[in-house]
Design a protein around this motif. Sequence first.
Motif, PDB file in Angstrom:
ATOM      1  N   VAL A  23       0.830  -1.204   0.000  1.00 26.48           N
ATOM      2  CA  VAL A  23       0.000   0.000   0.000  1.00 26.48           C
ATOM      3  C   VAL A  23       0.865   1.255   0.000  1.00 26.48           C
ATOM      4  CG1 VAL A  23      -1.627   1.364   1.382  1.00 26.48           C
ATOM      5  CG2 VAL A  23      -2.001  -1.083   1.066  1.00 26.48           C
ATOM      6  N   ALA A  24       2.033   1.182   0.627  1.00 23.38           N
ATOM      7  CA  ALA A  24       2.877   2.375   0.781  1.00 23.38           C
ATOM      8  C   ALA A  24       3.647   2.743  -0.474  1.00 23.38           C
ATOM      9  CB  ALA A  24       3.865   2.158   1.927  1.00 23.38           C
ATOM     10  N   THR A  25       3.596   1.912  -1.495  1.00 20.85           N
ATOM     11  CA  THR A  25       4.411   2.178  -2.682  1.00 20.85           C
ATOM     12  C   THR A  25       3.532   2.433  -3.895  1.00 20.85           C
ATOM     13  OG1 THR A  25       4.530  -0.191  -3.199  1.00 20.85           O
ATOM     14  CG2 THR A  25       6.279   0.734  -1.826  1.00 20.85           C
ATOM     15  N   PHE A 115      -1.490  21.165  14.918  1.00 26.03           N
ATOM     16  CA  PHE A 115      -2.542  20.473  14.176  1.00 26.03           C
ATOM     17  C   PHE A 115      -2.021  19.130  13.679  1.00 26.03           C
ATOM     18  CE2 PHE A 115      -0.010  22.277  10.920  1.00 26.03           C
ATOM     19  CZ  PHE A 115      -0.296  21.645   9.712  1.00 26.03           C
ATOM     20  N   ARG A 116      -2.908  18.372  13.062  1.00 24.24           N
ATOM     21  CA  ARG A 116      -2.528  17.075  12.491  1.00 24.24           C
ATOM     22  C   ARG A 116      -2.122  17.297  11.032  1.00 24.24           C
ATOM     23  NH1 ARG A 116      -4.443  12.579  15.365  1.00 24.24           N
ATOM     24  NH2 ARG A 116      -5.910  13.076  17.034  1.00 24.24           N
ATOM     25  N   PRO A 117      -0.848  17.336  10.731  1.00 23.57           N
ATOM     26  CA  PRO A 117      -0.448  17.548   9.336  1.00 23.57           C
ATOM     27  C   PRO A 117      -0.633  16.274   8.517  1.00 23.57           C
ATOM     28  CG  PRO A 117       1.483  17.229  10.706  1.00 23.57           C
ATOM     29  CD  PRO A 117       0.301  17.218  11.636  1.00 23.57           C
ATOM     30  N   LEU A 118      -0.513  16.423   7.236  1.00 20.67           N
ATOM     31  CA  LEU A 118      -0.644  15.297   6.321  1.00 20.67           C
ATOM     32  C   LEU A 118       0.356  14.206   6.675  1.00 20.67           C
ATOM     33  CD1 LEU A 118      -1.989  14.271   3.674  1.00 20.67           C
ATOM     34  CD2 LEU A 118      -0.065  15.303   2.459  1.00 20.67           C
ATOM     35  N   ALA A 119      -0.147  12.991   6.824  1.00 19.24           N
ATOM     36  CA  ALA A 119       0.727  11.845   7.116  1.00 19.24           C
ATOM     37  C   ALA A 119       1.269  11.269   5.812  1.00 19.24           C
ATOM     38  CB  ALA A 119      -0.037  10.775   7.885  1.00 19.24           C
ATOM     39  N   GLY A 120       2.447  10.704   5.873  1.00 25.59           N
ATOM     40  CA  GLY A 120       3.030  10.081   4.695  1.00 25.59           C
ATOM     41  C   GLY A 120       2.236   8.864   4.257  1.00 25.59           C
ATOM     42  N   ARG A 121       2.352   8.533   2.991  1.00 22.06           N
ATOM     43  CA  ARG A 121       1.614   7.377   2.481  1.00 22.06           C
ATOM     44  C   ARG A 121       2.264   6.058   2.864  1.00 22.06           C
ATOM     45  NH1 ARG A 121      -0.957   9.375  -3.304  1.00 22.06           N
ATOM     46  NH2 ARG A 121      -2.384  10.869  -2.317  1.00 22.06           N
ATOM     47  N   SER A 123       2.621   5.573   6.035  1.00 24.03           N
ATOM     48  CA  SER A 123       2.159   5.448   7.412  1.00 24.03           C
ATOM     49  C   SER A 123       0.901   4.591   7.475  1.00 24.03           C
ATOM     50  CB  SER A 123       1.844   6.830   7.991  1.00 24.03           C
ATOM     51  OG  SER A 123       0.714   7.384   7.346  1.00 24.03           O
ATOM     52  N   ASP A 124       0.634   4.017   8.653  1.00 21.43           N
ATOM     53  CA  ASP A 124      -0.601   3.266   8.847  1.00 21.43           C
ATOM     54  C   ASP A 124      -1.822   4.192   8.760  1.00 21.43           C
ATOM     55  OD1 ASP A 124       0.723   0.887   9.154  1.00 21.43           O
ATOM     56  OD2 ASP A 124       0.677   0.905  11.344  1.00 21.43           O
ATOM     57  N   GLU A 125      -1.633   5.449   9.136  1.00 25.22           N
ATOM     58  CA  GLU A 125      -2.766   6.379   9.121  1.00 25.22           C
ATOM     59  C   GLU A 125      -3.326   6.534   7.719  1.00 25.22           C
ATOM     60  OE1 GLU A 125      -2.957  11.044   9.142  1.00 25.22           O
ATOM     61  OE2 GLU A 125      -2.635  10.350  11.214  1.00 25.22           O
ATOM     62  N   PHE A 126      -2.468   6.655   6.721  1.00 27.17           N
ATOM     63  CA  PHE A 126      -2.893   6.938   5.350  1.00 27.17           C
ATOM     64  C   PHE A 126      -4.009   5.997   4.896  1.00 27.17           C
ATOM     65  CE2 PHE A 126      -2.183   5.444   0.910  1.00 27.17           C
ATOM     66  CZ  PHE A 126      -2.810   6.499   0.265  1.00 27.17           C
ATOM     67  N   PHE A 127      -3.830   4.696   5.070  1.00 30.27           N
ATOM     68  CA  PHE A 127      -4.781   3.718   4.555  1.00 30.27           C
ATOM     69  C   PHE A 127      -5.678   3.153   5.641  1.00 30.27           C
ATOM     70  CE2 PHE A 127      -6.023  -0.538   3.065  1.00 30.27           C
ATOM     71  CZ  PHE A 127      -6.478  -0.245   1.791  1.00 30.27           C
ATOM     72  N   GLY A 128      -5.207   3.149   6.880  1.00 25.90           N
ATOM     73  CA  GLY A 128      -5.888   2.379   7.910  1.00 25.90           C
ATOM     74  C   GLY A 128      -6.733   3.171   8.878  1.00 25.90           C
ATOM     75  N   ASP A 129      -6.663   4.504   8.879  1.00 26.00           N
ATOM     76  CA  ASP A 129      -7.404   5.295   9.860  1.00 26.00           C
ATOM     77  C   ASP A 129      -8.623   5.916   9.182  1.00 26.00           C
ATOM     78  OD1 ASP A 129      -8.364   7.220  11.669  1.00 26.00           O
ATOM     79  OD2 ASP A 129      -6.379   7.545  12.525  1.00 26.00           O
ATOM     80  N   ALA A 130      -9.810   5.346   9.468  1.00 27.83           N
ATOM     81  CA  ALA A 130     -11.028   5.797   8.793  1.00 27.83           C
ATOM     82  C   ALA A 130     -11.485   7.171   9.250  1.00 27.83           C
ATOM     83  CB  ALA A 130     -12.155   4.788   9.019  1.00 27.83           C
ATOM     84  N   ARG A 131     -10.966   7.668  10.345  1.00 26.12           N
ATOM     85  CA  ARG A 131     -11.394   8.982  10.847  1.00 26.12           C
ATOM     86  C   ARG A 131     -10.488  10.094  10.334  1.00 26.12           C
ATOM     87  NH1 ARG A 131     -12.849  10.926  17.082  1.00 26.12           N
ATOM     88  NH2 ARG A 131     -14.962  11.577  16.532  1.00 26.12           N
ATOM     89  N   TYR A 132      -9.201   9.825  10.200  1.00 23.82           N
ATOM     90  CA  TYR A 132      -8.245  10.869   9.832  1.00 23.82           C
ATOM     91  C   TYR A 132      -7.438  10.558   8.570  1.00 23.82           C
ATOM     92  CZ  TYR A 132      -9.050  12.658  14.557  1.00 23.82           C
ATOM     93  OH  TYR A 132      -9.628  13.169  15.694  1.00 23.82           O
TER      94      TYR A 132
END
Length: 495
Positions: A23-25, A115-121, A123-132
């Motif tokens: 997912v990260a690539t 604030f919450r800046p853009l997370a790298g792709r 990161s788990d947040e990019f694909f896995g965090d449905a809220r952010y």
Amino acid sequence: MSEQQKQADNRARAVTDEFRAFVATGWAAPAGARPELSPAAPYAAARRAALSARYPGERLVIPAGGLKVRSNDTDYVFRPHTAFAYLTGLGADREPDAVLVLEPTDDGHDAILFFRPLAGRDSDEFFGDARYGEFWVGARPSIADIEAELGLAGRHFDDFLDAATKDAATMVVRVIRDAERELTAQLDERRVSEGRAQEALEEADDELAHTISHARMVKDDYEIAQMRAAVDATQVGFEAIIAELPQLAARGRGERWVEGIFGLHARHQGNGVGYDSICAAGDHANTLHWIKNTGDIAGDELILVDAGVEVDALYTADITRTLPVAGTFTDAQREVYDAVYAAQQAGIAAARPGNTFSDIHAAAIRVIAEHIHAWGLLPDGIDVEATLDKEHGQYHRRWMVHGTSHHLGLDVHDCALATREEYMDAELLPGMVLTVEPGLYFKADDELAPERFRGIGIRIEDDIVITADGCENLSAGMPRSSADVEAWIRSVQAR
């Protein structure tokens, strides 16, 4: 484990390291240049400088607030706290969980946005965090983006709590308490642990909220421009309603249709509605805050529409027009309408520098009282002067219960934390934006009202800005007199 965490766990999917790597690539590099400086940024900086001068040497914490659960794992659309929007210039749905901190310096304060800046792709947040996560809710700005757009310093939210409570034993730290209760509780715990008394903290915090609320009473040029835009957008919504008047009687729950038409244009023209629209046909108009909007609409009725578009900068209009569904008023409807119009004219004439806020209501309500008296509705022995007596009269309020004006801006009832002396008794100053909205309400079951008036509710509301020598009606493009309203309806429906 919290309930929200449990709900998230029951829908979680197993993720392997190999899938994470996959997912990260394979993503193209981000496109686009840094944002330009926001038109709101210089004005927000000036507002921060004024606030800074009030609290030298103190740390000021202004949260945007966080996402609020609507149902289960679904959030409401985010709207930042008004104080945060006022001091940053951010509007629309920006930025959940962000906190503006004014950090004291030798010559004022530095403004820092956590604030919450853009997370790298990667990161788990990019694909896995449905809220952010970006995959779910879209991209957020980077720290560099925020700094370019707002002209202040940006830092990651994870650094906030330590930065905000640093030196809390020797420095006064104030926070807008109602913006984010969990964050406030964390700050309270840290501040109390450093020897601060809870009651004193709350008093200091409340003073900060009051100061910001009162500061918003006089609008700057940017704010007045936003108010003009909100009014213009609101006129679009009202004219869309007028175009539909001939079809309303044939529709079930016509009030909902009217609400939907206005909401469509509010969302298209701006951020959405500034408050729940009142779309009240017939006797429903006599329920002042009728927002159920469930009623049918008869062809011989009036419909009272109290609605306003909130633009992306979060400034809202607040306008009421009472429209004859058939396109023309009946004799009884016109009689009541013209009385309300005369009262509004008197209120607008009183909206000028040197008068007080209360003078607007006094001028309008005198006209209302004169009509109520002329119709023979006051008790025996009570004349106009007697009913206007604030201690022993007020009989006219049976048919006009509410105030005639309120401040308007980022909130539909703006500057609500100002004291009575700062609000009701205050002198009107150029740059203040107010409503003028008298009404008359004759409920269908009011046996003291003339039979011809029963079931008629009228309100006319406009948004005005106080000028150097009087006032300007920002909503003057929306006709108000009974004859002009009828001509307006004919014109719109002929397009």
